[in-house]
Design an enzyme around this catalytic site. Sequence first.
Site, mmCIF file in Angstrom:
data_model
loop_
_atom_site.group_PDB
_atom_site.id
_atom_site.type_symbol
_atom_site.label_atom_id
_atom_site.label_comp_id
_atom_site.label_asym_id
_atom_site.label_seq_id
_atom_site.Cartn_x
_atom_site.Cartn_y
_atom_site.Cartn_z
ATOM 1 N N HIS A 63 11.518 11.938 -1.694
ATOM 2 C CA HIS A 63 10.829 12.500 -0.357
ATOM 3 C C HIS A 63 10.789 11.102 0.446
ATOM 4 C CE1 HIS A 63 8.201 15.287 -3.159
ATOM 5 N NE2 HIS A 63 9.422 15.582 -3.170
ATOM 6 N N GLU A 65 8.598 9.952 2.288
ATOM 7 C CA GLU A 65 7.376 9.221 2.292
ATOM 8 C C GLU A 65 7.501 8.138 0.894
ATOM 9 O OE1 GLU A 65 6.113 12.841 0.470
ATOM 10 O OE2 GLU A 65 7.172 12.498 2.094
ATOM 11 N N CYS A 100 1.808 1.634 -4.431
ATOM 12 C CA CYS A 100 1.730 0.017 -4.363
ATOM 13 C C CYS A 100 0.277 0.063 -3.521
ATOM 14 C CB CYS A 100 2.741 -0.432 -3.282
ATOM 15 S SG CYS A 100 2.940 0.222 -1.584
#
Length: 111
Positions: A63, A65, A100
């Site tokens: 994806h 993103e 993250c």
Amino acid sequence: MNDIAALTPAEIDEYFLRRSFEVARRAVAHRNHPFGAILVDQNRNVLIEAENGYMPGRDGTAHAERLLATQACTTLSPDVLKGATLYSSAEPARCARARCTGPGSAAWSTA
């Protein structure tokens, strides 16, 4: 809309969402699924652009993103990420924000 400094917060979101649509169109031109994402810092600078990466490897996890988050987490400091905004041409996969320590916020299109 060349001078984004004069824009309201809602207009800034619209500006960068439209830019994520441009990245999605580029993905289609590259024979990928029509999704794009961009990461913008606190000063309204685009740090990273990513398009869907399904092809050529037929990777269903590629994806836009997620690819952006992977690049951001390996190249940017946590302080930069905390102040950054993820703009996506569609609702981002949940893993993109959890990948993250950032980005600090996210905006996406529902249309």
